[in-house]
Write an enzyme that holds these catalytic residues in place. Sequence first.
Site, PDB file in Angstrom:
ATOM      1  CB  CYS A 158      -0.438  -0.348   1.067  1.00 43.00           C
ATOM      2  SG  CYS A 158      -1.822  -1.502   1.160  1.00 43.00           S
ATOM      3  N   PRO A 159       0.476   1.789  -0.571  1.00 44.86           N
ATOM      4  CG  PRO A 159       0.124   4.785  -1.837  1.00 44.86           C
ATOM      5  CD  PRO A 159       1.304   3.081  -0.853  1.00 44.86           C
TER       6      PRO A 159
END
Lengths: 268, 81
Positions: free
Chosen positions: B17-18
């Site tokens: 992530c992201p």
Amino acid sequence: MDFTDEQIHRYSRHIILPEVGGKGQKKILNAKVLLVGAGGLGCPVGYYLAAAGVGTIGIVDSDTIELSNLQRQIAHNTERIGMNKAESAKLTFEALNTDVKVIPIKERLNKDNIMDIISQYDIVVDGSDNFPTRYLVNDACVLQGKPLVSGAILRFEGQVTTIIPKEGHCYRCLFEEPPPPGLVPSCQEAGVLGALPGVVGALQAMEVLKLILEQGEPLKNTLLIYNALQTEFRRVKIPRNPDCPVCGDNPTITELQDYEADYCQMRF
Amino acid sequence: MQDIRPDKSINIKGLVCPYTFVKSKLAIEEMAVGEVLEILLDYPEATRSIPKSMEDHGHRVLKVEKINDTDWIILVRKERE
């Protein structure tokens, strides 16, 4: 055009936003923005637009860096004193983001060169510090229908407005004629706290990005006034004036005039 | 549910992530409303964050399934531009 892995990382916080996404980031990368001045306002505006990935940034400035500029003109530095400001801004912004092409224009804007220069850009940002340039840029943008994000600062107070010719007001709807020389002091005479152009320039950069992304409401028909000492923002409604000499229904200004006759030398 | 055929598949194994969501979002942006995106991933946190973010963006999560010791499949239908 597909994003490189580096671009996906660089713009990830933009792409995540529903209002931006990959499509919006591509609009930013394809945008062409002209900055009038690489001074107190032009530096922060250009810094944020370069960071955001605006693909082409033209910068008009014929002036050279002086030590007294560095208290607020954050794209320049001590080693570059004496260098042209547009050249210095190019070094700073292209080092920040290799996706950005900065075109330095080391000229003073005048009635003979401005139409050709602004025709090559989508949006114009005024960060000049004198009235002849301000009116010249306004009139040229109105005549070409070019969006103009205008900013001004003095001492502890700043102003921002976004001019969308024919849709909203223009600078002359607000003040039909420039004030007489000497009536309004310059930063040189009156001073300015260095972070003020940072606030106003960041607001201008935000207006530019909103226009590129076609998101939100631009400061159309509105003058935003920032009082730094009181930390107050005021919005003043500025309706388009149907009798405006340049953007009104029967304009009297249909070509550019001589703007600088009585003014001292322009300094960004 | 067994019958859903994805219109597009992406493999984002190895991403965290992201970037898991960034890649998924860029993929779904290129698709037409009603089409289904299949995402193959191995980052456990993203099995929760991608469905949530996709729903926040107005899309419909059809399936989140662990397919072996390390990998998951997420199916998302594009519901809006």
